[in-house]
Design a protein around this motif. Sequence first.
Motif, PDB file in Angstrom:
ATOM      1  N   ALA A   1      -7.064   3.686  13.325  1.00 32.04           N
ATOM      2  CA  ALA A   1      -7.424   5.020  13.373  1.00 32.04           C
ATOM      3  C   ALA A   1      -7.977   5.615  14.543  1.00 32.04           C
ATOM      4  CB  ALA A   1      -8.650   5.259  11.914  1.00 32.04           C
ATOM      5  N   ALA A   2      -7.693   6.641  15.488  1.00 37.04           N
ATOM      6  CA  ALA A   2      -8.095   7.153  16.779  1.00 37.04           C
ATOM      7  C   ALA A   2      -9.031   7.998  16.155  1.00 37.04           C
ATOM      8  CB  ALA A   2      -7.077   7.128  18.004  1.00 37.04           C
ATOM      9  N   LEU A   3      -9.640   7.750  16.867  1.00 31.86           N
ATOM     10  CA  LEU A   3     -11.359   9.374  17.040  1.00 31.86           C
ATOM     11  C   LEU A   3     -11.346   9.621  18.154  1.00 31.86           C
ATOM     12  CD1 LEU A   3     -14.006   6.735  15.287  1.00 31.86           C
ATOM     13  CD2 LEU A   3     -12.366   7.814  13.771  1.00 31.86           C
ATOM     14  N   GLY A   4     -10.703   9.191  19.198  1.00 34.06           N
ATOM     15  CA  GLY A   4     -11.357  10.129  20.487  1.00 34.06           C
ATOM     16  C   GLY A   4     -12.484  10.060  20.913  1.00 34.06           C
ATOM     17  N   ARG A   5     -12.750  10.977  21.829  1.00 30.04           N
ATOM     18  CA  ARG A   5     -14.413  10.886  22.860  1.00 30.04           C
ATOM     19  C   ARG A   5     -15.065  11.048  22.387  1.00 30.04           C
ATOM     20  NH1 ARG A   5     -17.556  12.679  24.857  1.00 30.04           N
ATOM     21  NH2 ARG A   5     -19.463  11.532  26.447  1.00 30.04           N
ATOM     22  N   LEU A   6     -16.202   9.807  21.597  1.00 27.80           N
ATOM     23  CA  LEU A   6     -17.466  10.642  20.988  1.00 27.80           C
ATOM     24  C   LEU A   6     -18.648  10.288  22.013  1.00 27.80           C
ATOM     25  CD1 LEU A   6     -17.075   7.888  17.479  1.00 27.80           C
ATOM     26  CD2 LEU A   6     -16.166   9.818  17.946  1.00 27.80           C
ATOM     27  N   SER A   7     -19.332  11.228  21.070  1.00 31.86           N
ATOM     28  CA  SER A   7     -21.254  10.906  21.977  1.00 31.86           C
ATOM     29  C   SER A   7     -21.090   9.685  21.586  1.00 31.86           C
ATOM     30  CB  SER A   7     -22.029  11.851  21.355  1.00 31.86           C
ATOM     31  OG  SER A   7     -21.704  12.450  20.342  1.00 31.86           O
ATOM     32  N   ASP A   8     -22.570   9.977  21.966  1.00 27.93           N
ATOM     33  CA  ASP A   8     -23.198   8.215  22.228  1.00 27.93           C
ATOM     34  C   ASP A   8     -24.022   8.729  20.521  1.00 27.93           C
ATOM     35  OD1 ASP A   8     -23.578   7.162  24.323  1.00 27.93           O
ATOM     36  OD2 ASP A   8     -25.072   7.786  24.925  1.00 27.93           O
ATOM     37  N   ALA A   9     -24.830   9.917  20.267  1.00 30.78           N
ATOM     38  CA  ALA A   9     -24.417   9.901  18.577  1.00 30.78           C
ATOM     39  C   ALA A   9     -24.148   9.526  17.785  1.00 30.78           C
ATOM     40  CB  ALA A   9     -25.205  11.756  18.807  1.00 30.78           C
ATOM     41  N   ASP A  10     -23.044   9.817  17.832  1.00 28.28           N
ATOM     42  CA  ASP A  10     -21.569   9.692  16.618  1.00 28.28           C
ATOM     43  C   ASP A  10     -21.439   8.117  17.101  1.00 28.28           C
ATOM     44  OD1 ASP A  10     -21.062  12.270  16.121  1.00 28.28           O
ATOM     45  OD2 ASP A  10     -20.128  12.666  17.438  1.00 28.28           O
ATOM     46  N   VAL A  11     -21.085   7.356  17.969  1.00 28.60           N
ATOM     47  CA  VAL A  11     -21.085   5.902  17.646  1.00 28.60           C
ATOM     48  C   VAL A  11     -22.713   5.366  17.309  1.00 28.60           C
ATOM     49  CG1 VAL A  11     -21.085   3.928  19.625  1.00 28.60           C
ATOM     50  CG2 VAL A  11     -19.871   6.186  19.928  1.00 28.60           C
ATOM     51  N   ALA A  12     -23.686   5.969  17.329  1.00 31.31           N
ATOM     52  CA  ALA A  12     -24.682   5.441  16.408  1.00 31.31           C
ATOM     53  C   ALA A  12     -23.771   5.486  15.491  1.00 31.31           C
ATOM     54  CB  ALA A  12     -25.481   5.990  17.373  1.00 31.31           C
ATOM     55  N   ARG A  13     -23.290   6.294  15.028  1.00 28.59           N
ATOM     56  CA  ARG A  13     -23.002   6.623  13.643  1.00 28.59           C
ATOM     57  C   ARG A  13     -22.663   6.278  12.630  1.00 28.59           C
ATOM     58  NH1 ARG A  13     -20.115  10.267  10.181  1.00 28.59           N
ATOM     59  NH2 ARG A  13     -19.128  10.977  12.238  1.00 28.59           N
ATOM     60  N   TYR A  14     -21.504   5.462  13.363  1.00 27.98           N
ATOM     61  CA  TYR A  14     -20.207   4.551  12.646  1.00 27.98           C
ATOM     62  C   TYR A  14     -21.566   2.839  13.044  1.00 27.98           C
ATOM     63  CZ  TYR A  14     -16.779   7.887  12.567  1.00 27.98           C
ATOM     64  OH  TYR A  14     -16.219   8.534  12.078  1.00 27.98           O
ATOM     65  N   LEU A  15     -22.526   2.636  14.022  1.00 28.45           N
ATOM     66  CA  LEU A  15     -22.636   1.496  14.599  1.00 28.45           C
ATOM     67  C   LEU A  15     -23.332   0.776  13.262  1.00 28.45           C
ATOM     68  CD1 LEU A  15     -22.380   0.897  18.123  1.00 28.45           C
ATOM     69  CD2 LEU A  15     -20.845  -0.273  16.430  1.00 28.45           C
ATOM     70  N   SER A  16     -24.394   2.377  12.911  1.00 29.21           N
ATOM     71  CA  SER A  16     -25.511   1.885  12.195  1.00 29.21           C
ATOM     72  C   SER A  16     -24.763   1.757  10.256  1.00 29.21           C
ATOM     73  CB  SER A  16     -25.804   4.007  11.471  1.00 29.21           C
ATOM     74  OG  SER A  16     -25.104   4.747  10.876  1.00 29.21           O
ATOM     75  N   ALA A  17     -23.564   1.574  10.158  1.00 31.88           N
ATOM     76  CA  ALA A  17     -23.315   1.142   9.007  1.00 31.88           C
ATOM     77  C   ALA A  17     -22.701  -0.343   9.006  1.00 31.88           C
ATOM     78  CB  ALA A  17     -22.103   1.637   8.548  1.00 31.88           C
ATOM     79  N   ARG A  18     -23.403  -1.145  10.467  1.00 32.29           N
ATOM     80  CA  ARG A  18     -22.856  -1.942  10.631  1.00 32.29           C
ATOM     81  C   ARG A  18     -21.851  -2.725  10.337  1.00 32.29           C
ATOM     82  NH1 ARG A  18     -27.805  -6.083   8.957  1.00 32.29           N
ATOM     83  NH2 ARG A  18     -26.683  -7.388  10.270  1.00 32.29           N
ATOM     84  N   PRO A  19     -20.351  -2.009  11.154  1.00 37.68           N
ATOM     85  CA  PRO A  19     -18.934  -2.466  10.636  1.00 37.68           C
ATOM     86  C   PRO A  19     -19.295  -3.926  11.666  1.00 37.68           C
ATOM     87  CG  PRO A  19     -18.506  -1.191  12.525  1.00 37.68           C
ATOM     88  CD  PRO A  19     -20.775  -1.031  12.098  1.00 37.68           C
ATOM     89  N   ILE A  20     -17.714  -4.322  11.282  1.00 40.37           N
ATOM     90  CA  ILE A  20     -17.599  -5.741  12.371  1.00 40.37           C
ATOM     91  C   ILE A  20     -16.759  -5.226  13.195  1.00 40.37           C
ATOM     92  CG2 ILE A  20     -15.752  -7.995  12.196  1.00 40.37           C
ATOM     93  CD1 ILE A  20     -15.397  -7.403   9.378  1.00 40.37           C
ATOM     94  N   PHE A  21     -17.314  -5.546  14.134  1.00 45.77           N
ATOM     95  CA  PHE A  21     -16.709  -5.321  16.024  1.00 45.77           C
ATOM     96  C   PHE A  21     -15.970  -5.907  16.486  1.00 45.77           C
ATOM     97  CE2 PHE A  21     -16.940  -4.439  20.128  1.00 45.77           C
ATOM     98  CZ  PHE A  21     -17.177  -2.889  20.313  1.00 45.77           C
ATOM     99  N   LEU A  22     -14.993  -5.411  16.912  1.00 44.21           N
ATOM    100  CA  LEU A  22     -13.594  -6.092  17.772  1.00 44.21           C
ATOM    101  C   LEU A  22     -13.239  -5.704  18.483  1.00 44.21           C
ATOM    102  CD1 LEU A  22     -11.243  -7.769  17.770  1.00 44.21           C
ATOM    103  CD2 LEU A  22     -10.176  -6.322  15.968  1.00 44.21           C
ATOM    104  N   SER A  23     -13.725  -6.572  19.685  1.00 47.04           N
ATOM    105  CA  SER A  23     -12.664  -6.229  20.786  1.00 47.04           C
ATOM    106  C   SER A  23     -11.756  -7.105  21.457  1.00 47.04           C
ATOM    107  CB  SER A  23     -13.914  -6.368  22.388  1.00 47.04           C
ATOM    108  OG  SER A  23     -13.531  -5.899  23.655  1.00 47.04           O
TER     109      SER A  23
END
Length: 378
Positions: A249-271
């Motif tokens: 699911a591509a979210l497009g470019r997000l602001s720092d605040a929007d990235v923080a909102r997703y990361l605050s749920a503590r997802p599994i981060f993949l690179s």
Amino acid sequence: MSASPDQNPNLHVLMTADAVGGVWQYAVDLAGGLRAHGVETTLAVLGPMPSADQQHRAEASGVRLIQTGLPLDWTADRRDEVEEAGRAIGRLAAAIGPDIVHLNAPALAASASFPSPVVSVCHSCVATWWQAVRGGALPEAFMWRTELVRRGYRSASMLLAPTSAFADATALCYDLAKTPRVVKNGRRTLTPSETVSPRPFVFTAGRLWDEGKNLASIDRAAARLSIPVLAAGPLQGPNDARVEARHVAALGRLSDADVARYLSARPIFLSAARYEPFGLAVLEAAQTGCALVLSDIPTFRELWDGAAVFVPPDDDRGMAAAIERLAGDANERNRMGEVARSKAADYSVEAMGAGVLSAYRSMLSPKSPGLSLEGAAA
């Protein structure tokens, strides 16, 4: 070593940056870290204009922005465009009179002269990118860019790199007599205004259009997963590179605040990156306590060994299996997230600022006027 503001009264740095990728975050965070030591930063922006949220963040860090309208070295069509951009930055430096010129695009120094010592940072380059992502002989369009970077490295007073692995790769690629000085990147901690659903999901972020980020492997892994994979970042770049996301699911470019909102749920981060000289998005995730699943490449091993699950960058089956194990075990997911958070404390803005300031001071000290790299590259 940290310095108090009175050790560097009114020290002024002219720094270059672009608003396309991680260099922007690096430059703005570094400027904020240096400001705590009494250092003023003027940021000369090349390439596309920063977005409103990027400009706001820069201003909050006390940065003076100058929109130059000059082309980026990696998107310019011709060698002379890059050379003229460098000369324009040289003229700007002559007009401003900074104590240090800090180039985040070393090719700008290839044909330019500057009135102050030049620190060039080896964030990335097309030659090392090509080696990691494609391999074989460089295409013609990369050859002249590589030569400009080589010349820029020669003319710098000092070279910095964000990891030892990338410093070594750069020294080998360009035949440098001296390996760049390593100052690890830092990142300010992002603060969310709200949190998304706590249900398990996978998150990735970056310049998704960049083949080195390897979205194709992430997309294949997403097809095998029982939980969603969300990807923040543009699918098309300023150099017309483009990727498709079929299962992510591509979210497009997000602001720092929007990235923080997703990361605050503590997802599994993949690179799944094949090429990543540092990886600020990984650091952001680790600071938030996300469990990390990372490609097994030298830079990630250097930074996150013992704090992440490592999988070969093209092993989408292995990625999916590692993610499913973490998704089904909340205790292990939380434990890995806390290990990552603890490791992330090593890569702070304060440590980065102190390291870069130490490099600046070594060039300004009358006892140590700085290393000249003239002739260091063959």
